[in-house]
Design an enzyme around this catalytic site. Structure first.
Site, PDB file in Angstrom:
ATOM      1  N   ASP A  50       0.866  -1.190   0.000  1.00 18.89           N
ATOM      2  CA  ASP A  50       0.000   0.000   0.000  1.00 18.89           C
ATOM      3  C   ASP A  50       0.897   1.233   0.000  1.00 18.89           C
ATOM      4  O   ASP A  50       1.434   1.620   1.039  1.00 18.89           O
ATOM      5  CB  ASP A  50      -0.909   0.005   1.242  1.00 18.89           C
ATOM      6  CG  ASP A  50      -1.990  -1.064   1.170  1.00 18.89           C
ATOM      7  OD1 ASP A  50      -1.800  -2.069   0.443  1.00 18.89           O
ATOM      8  OD2 ASP A  50      -3.033  -0.906   1.842  1.00 18.89           O
ATOM      9  N   LYS A  84      -6.833   3.397  -3.397  1.00 24.36           N
ATOM     10  CA  LYS A  84      -7.260   3.372  -1.992  1.00 24.36           C
ATOM     11  C   LYS A  84      -7.433   4.804  -1.520  1.00 24.36           C
ATOM     12  O   LYS A  84      -6.664   5.676  -1.913  1.00 24.36           O
ATOM     13  CB  LYS A  84      -6.185   2.638  -1.191  1.00 24.36           C
ATOM     14  CG  LYS A  84      -6.388   2.590   0.307  1.00 24.36           C
ATOM     15  CD  LYS A  84      -5.288   1.742   0.967  1.00 24.36           C
ATOM     16  CE  LYS A  84      -5.292   1.899   2.477  1.00 24.36           C
ATOM     17  NZ  LYS A  84      -4.173   1.189   3.125  1.00 24.36           N
ATOM     18  N   LYS A 139     -10.123   0.215  -2.522  1.00 19.23           N
ATOM     19  CA  LYS A 139     -10.036  -0.013  -1.078  1.00 19.23           C
ATOM     20  C   LYS A 139     -10.307   1.276  -0.314  1.00 19.23           C
ATOM     21  O   LYS A 139      -9.480   2.184  -0.311  1.00 19.23           O
ATOM     22  CB  LYS A 139      -8.647  -0.546  -0.716  1.00 19.23           C
ATOM     23  CG  LYS A 139      -8.445  -0.747   0.799  1.00 19.23           C
ATOM     24  CD  LYS A 139      -7.083  -1.321   1.116  1.00 19.23           C
ATOM     25  CE  LYS A 139      -6.821  -1.338   2.624  1.00 19.23           C
ATOM     26  NZ  LYS A 139      -5.450  -1.811   2.950  1.00 19.23           N
TER      27      LYS A 139
END
Lengths: 796, 329
Positions: B166, B229, B265
């Protein structure tokens, strides 16, 4: 029931029915049927009855009374009796009652939502999240108005008994829109819900009793069009408020003509939904969903004419068609459904017929592939492409979940297409450019404009249309006026018939004075003097019966020419208010310079020297008054119930107005009617006093020297009532004011039904034009404008 | 090439072509408009338009469990804390709840998400479970360390065994509209990830406008992000529905232009079972059924799981459950 493992695979939503036990119990308790709600109680059910069905499954829900003229009579009597007390209650007392109603609605919100869904077929999401909260909001908002009325509407009073007829698409919400302002203003009501959907109105009747509303203040009569007609015709009713089809609206306008009843009409629409190339496309696609597939498209302000700028058409349509596929149609009590059934098989057949017509005319029909329930009046979300402005589905109101799409090239093109319709209810405009969006909002002829949004409603903003979408507003400050009358109008006595002056086409006596060069009074339109089309003139006499000259005998074609000139003079409506004020002041300046000449003309017509002088001076003062008002009759910024949103209420001119002047005070009355209309930006056709037209024809010389744009101020002389009727019938004329006798008032109102014009007639009553509280005032400005509410959500 | 990938993407349910990215295409986003009020209205109304009951609701909650990136990103993380979290990741629901739901197997969460220095502990703890370890990297949460160090951090985490990375983007590049520089950085990160899937954190709370969110989404996808995300969980404003809606629309537009399916996400501030349902509804309505699987949808959360457990227990027993009855993570 599938297992959790099964659902993990399918990831379906599954059924999510809203319980209707409470409503079923209530219906069972009323199994024997509902009488009318009159004088605080339900009448016994007898005589003809109407069966009420659930549109989702065709099951019978209840039976209600079919109101007769006698039923209407007793309801009006109850309302009239209650008015004696209700009309005298203090604002605070009325406010407490309206507040109690709002509270009771909130306490029963889910019951009312479920009942509405079962009766109408709208989804529970809509009745729960939109209709019922708006109903409560309307009563809260108007509780405030009840209290503020005395100070905020000084010089106005209540009307008496109001007859209200509402449609089936938002049954309880339309009831709230009607009843809350009527009661706030001090009126009592007889309301007739639609025959398909009377149940929430009857539940509301029970709430009125629970909330302690005095008996007779609210009366509910169920029935069909026949019942409605009896209410419209009833002599004890002071005002009719109608929401429904344009077709019925026209009938009501014609039927009430000359009755003196106040009237507001909220009618049909075919509203444009304009998507510019710089819009947020995804947002606009959702907008179409909220515009057209809200309430199954049974929405008068639905944006059913989708106008998309050519460059983005293909990508927009791809997204829209894809979006249609995720709409869920089915049981309206299921919390996960987006669309329920149409209200009745009759409506379903009507929509089907319109859609077939659209296909026959060459339109390409795109429909969602969703599977419909076997029973119930369901229709799939539908989209027409390859349609033209002339296509039926582009022109006529379908009142179903069907949108018709076209492209446009430029903002000009968009405005032209948007306004190319008989209707003028709403418009939705999508652009991220403030210049593009506000320009389109200003140009579109509609009472409600939503920028980057659609179908937003709130009690604080007026709702109502231009053109054949009706007149009058519901909600907001502007809506209150529909339930009030100015004190001076309410008190006006009947005018005495004028004795000394007669309209005599064949008058041929000798002239009172033959001195000087013979003058020919002409018509005046398009900034030019013109002889009457017929070539006829009529003799004009003074009060002593002596002939003082001739005036042109105006006819149909003169009116036509004058209206054409006025239509062309559209620049007058769009120049700055300051510019209009300048022109009007200049008119006053020039009249002042020739005050003696005008006083002499009035003397020649039979006024005393002092009366003539006074009339000219008052006329001058009045012109100044409206020059002063020209840039000050501001609209409002409504406090609508959403954060980061401004709702601008503009006072817009009608466009072309016809003004028929009375015989008394020929200069002053004409000025008193012409200048408020002109100051607000209307182009006017004035029919001067038929017996004393020469003061008006003198007046065009003033106009000629005062920079008045050609076509802004037109004068047609002749037989007053005849010309007024022609004006009232003319479809390019948006509003008509009439001052004359009762018969002429009726004639104008009836003729105005053709394009549902706004009218203001004196019903043969006398106005003292010299009296400052009668002959002038904001009431004239209000009557010379229509309110356009522009909703502008903002935020980044 | 694109066409082939597109077909591959359409054919498979679980197997699909990884987003390879495309050369920077400004025309896909430069003039793009996002109307904030309209996005907020859609987001607000969307979650009132769908609801699930009984078995359906239970299944959707289990689905949410499968999509959770069970996360610990705190300064006081220790190997012991990570070990505890991994145990929870492998058995997110009590046995009696799994039984009560008649599930064929104990569900597993989508991944366990930790800081790079905790990756090895998580890998060890999750061994044999099939649950991937995700690591934040690139100077999380602010992303303001030098690029070489940020890339080195990615490589470190991958070497330690992280299967998912991430990353955070350099917000300055968005705020100043330096799209080519942003593209280059994210593309370099993607390369550094190698076989590990890359989730690009936009930190939308810092980007402030939905227009920025859309553009940053597009650049991240063009540079090859496997997921986009919303947040690190450390910004003032974390995942909101209107931000998520905007990112999903970018994702959809990117898919329409390239054929690649990119995952989404939301993270930060998602705490309740109701939040989980709202985002699942958003995914299904805006993107369809396919985006309800953990290969295309993850929820970054830590406390949400316990609330879901309580709701599931209530579904089975009809009694409201206590938080303390759910095994702690």
């Amino acid at each position: 029931m599938p297992t959790v493992d099964d659902v993990l695979q399918s990831m379906d939503y599954g059924p999510a029915p809203e319980s209707n036990t409470h409503v079923q119990n209530w219906l069972k308790a009323h199994e024997k049927g509902f009488g009318h709600f009159v004088g605080g109680g339900f009448t016994p059910l007898r005589g003809k009855q109407i069966e009420v069905f659930n549109p989702a499954n065709g099951e019978k829900l209840a039976q209600v009374a079919h109101g007769t003229a006698a039923d209407v009579d007793s309801a009006v009597a109850a309302a009239a009796s209650a008015y004696k007390l209700w009309g005298k209650l203090s604002g605070f007392e009325r406010a407490k009652h309206l507040y109690a109603l709002a509270r009771h609605i909130q306490k029963r919100e889910r019951f009312l939502a479920v009942l509405e869904t079962m009766d109408n077929g709208k989804t529970i999401r809509e009745s729960r999240d939109i209709d019922i909260p708006l109903v409560a909001r309307h009563f809260y908002h108007h509780a405030g108005w009840a209290q503020l009325l005395e100070t905020e509407f000084k010089g106005y009073q209540s009307l008496g008994v109001c007859g209200q007829i509402i449609p089936w698409n938002f049954p309880l919400l339309m009831l709230a829109w009607k009843i809350a302002p009527a009661l706030a203003a001090g009126n009592t009501v007889v309301l007739k819900p639609a025959e398909f959907t009377p149940l929430t109105a009857l539940a509301f009747a029970e709430l009125c009793t629970e909330a302690g509303l005095p008996p007779g203040v609210v009366n509910i009569i169920t029935g069909d069009g026949e019942t409605g007609a009896a209410l419209v015709a009833h002599k004890g009713v002071a005002k009719i408020a109608f929401t429904g089809s344009t077709e019925v609206g026209k009938i009501i306008r014609a039927q009430t003509a000359g009755s003196g009843k106040k009237l507001s009409l909220e009618l049909g629409g075919k509203s444009p939904f304009i998507v510019f190339e710089d819009a947020d496309i995804d947002a606009a696609v959702e907008g179409v969903v909220d515009a057209v597939w809200f309430n199954q498209g049974q929405v008068c302000c639905a944006g059913t004419r989708l106008l998309v700028q050519e460059g983005i058409h293909d990508s927009f349509m791809r997204k829209l068609v894809k979006r249609m596929e995720t709409l869920r149609v089915g049981d309206p009590l299921d919390k996960s459904n987006d669309m329920g059934p149409l209200v009745d098989p009759i409506q379903l057949n009507r929509v089907r017929a319109m859609v077939s017509r659209g296909e026959e005319e060459g339109g390409t029909l795109i429909q969602s592939k969703c599977v419909l329930p076997e029973k119930g009046n369901y229709f799939v979300p539908s989209l027409f492409v390859d349609v033209e402005p002339a296509s039926t589905v582009m022109r006529d109101e379908i009142f179903g979940p069907v949108v018709s799409a076209m492209t446009f090239r430029t903002p000009d093109d968009a405005a032209t297409l948007a306004n190319h319709t008989r209707f003028g209810l709403a418009a939705s405009i999508w652009s991220e450019n403030i210049n593009v969006a506000l320009d389109a909002a200003a140009r579109v002829q509609a009472g409600i404009v939503w920028i980057n949004s659609t179908n937003l409603f709130d009690a604080a903003a007026g709702f109502g249309g231009y053109k054949e979408s009706g007149f009058g507003r519901e909600g907001g400050r502007e809506g209150l006026y529909e339930y009030l009358v100015a004190d001076w109008i309410a008190a006006a006595p009947l005018a005495k018939a004028s004795k000394s002056l007669s309209f005599n086409v064949s008058s041929s006596g000798p002239k009172a004075s033959a001195a000087g060069v013979d003058r020919t009074a002409k018509m005046y339109f398009g900034g030019k003097q013109a002889r009457p089309d017929t070539g006829y003139s009529y003799g004009v006499e003074n009060r002593q019966g002596q002939r003082i000259g001739e005036a042109g005998l105006g006819e149909r074609k003169d009116i036509r020419n004058a209206v054409e000139a006025a239509v062309k003079a559209s620049a007058w409506s769009s120049v700055s208010a300051h510019n209009r004020a300048q022109v009007i002041y200049f008119i006053a300046e020039n009249l002042s310079a020739r005050a003696t000449e005008f006083a002499n003309r009035l003397r020649e017509m039979g006024s005393s020297a002092s009366a003539a002088k006074r009339e000219v001076q008052t006329a001058l003062q009045r012109i100044f008054y409206y020059a002063g008002w020209a840039d000050k009759y501001d609209g409002h910024i409504h406090s609508t119930n959403t954060k980061r949103q401004t709702t601008l209420a503009f006072n817009e001119p009608f466009g072309v107005m016809g003004l028929a002047c009375p015989n008394e005070a020929p200069l002053l009355a004409m000025v008193s009617l012409a200048f408020p209309a002109l100051a607000m930006g209307n182009r006017i056709i004035v029919i001067p006093s038929q017996t004393q037209p020469l003061i008006a024809t003198d007046f065009y010389q003033i106009l000629d020297t005062s920079d008045v744009p050609a076509g802004a101020f037109n004068i047609i002389t002749g037989e007053g009532n005849k010309l007024a009727k022609i004006l009232a019938e003319h479809d390019e004329v948006a509003a008509v004011w009439y001052h004359g006798d009762a018969a002429g008032s009726a004639l104008v109102e009836k003729a105005a039904s053709g394009n549902v014009k706004s009218t203001w007639v004196n019903n043969g009553k006398f106005v003292d034009w010299h009296n400052l509280s009668q002959g002038q005032g904001p009431e004239y400005l209000r009557r010379a404008t229509q309110v356009k509410n522009i909703w502008i959500p903002y935020g980044e | 090439m694109l066409e082939m990938l597109r077909k591959g993407a359409e054919a498979g349910h679980s197997a699909f072509a990884r987003n390879l990215g495309i050369p920077l295409a400004l025309e896909l986003f430069e003039g793009h408009q996002v109307n904030t009020s309209a996005a907020e209205r859609r987001a607000a109304s969307l979650i009132t338009r769908r609801t699930m009951k009984k078995e359906y609701q239970a299944a959707w909650l289990v689905k949410a469990v499968q999509c959770i990136d069970l996360t610990t990103l705190a300064g006081d993380d220790t190997p012991g804390r990570v070990h505890r979290l991994c145990a929870k990741a492998m058995r997110p629901l009590r046995d009696d709840i799994v039984e009560g739901l008649k599930l064929s197997a104990m569900p597993k969460v989508g991944a366990v998400c930790v800081y790079p220095s905790m990756v090895s502990h998580a890998v060890k703890a999750l061994k044999g479970s099939g649950i991937p370890v995700a690591s934040v990297a690139t100077g999380f949460p602010a992303g303001l360390t030098p690029l070489a160090l940020r890339l080195g951090e990615i490589k470190y985490a991958v070497e330690e065994g992280a299967a998912e990375i991430d990353i955070v983007i350099f917000r300055s590049l968005v705020l100043r509209g330096e799209w080519a520089a942003l593209f280059d950085e994210v593309a370099a990160m993607r390369e550094a990830c190698g076989p590990a899937h890359m989730k690009a954190i936009l930190a939308t709370g810092d980007l402030k406008t939905l227009r920025n969110d859309y553009k940053a989404s597009m650049v991240a996808m063009q540079a090859g992000a496997d997921f986009i995300k919303t947040s690190t969980g450390k910004e003032d404003v974390n995942a909101t529905l209107s931000v998520s809606l905007t990112m999903l629309r970018a994702l959809r537009d990117y898919g329409a232009a390239t054929g690649f399916d990119v995952g989404f996400k939301p993270a930060g501030g998602l705490k309740t079972a109701k939040d989980a349902m709202n985002w699942l509804i958003l995914m299904k309505e805006e993107l369809g059924r396919r985006w309800l699987e953990p290969d295309l949808f993850r929820i970054g959360a830590s406390s949400m799981l316990a609330d879901i457990e309580r709701q599931l227990e209530y579904f089975i027993t009809g009694r409201y459950a206590a938080l303390s009855h759910q095994p702690i993570a």
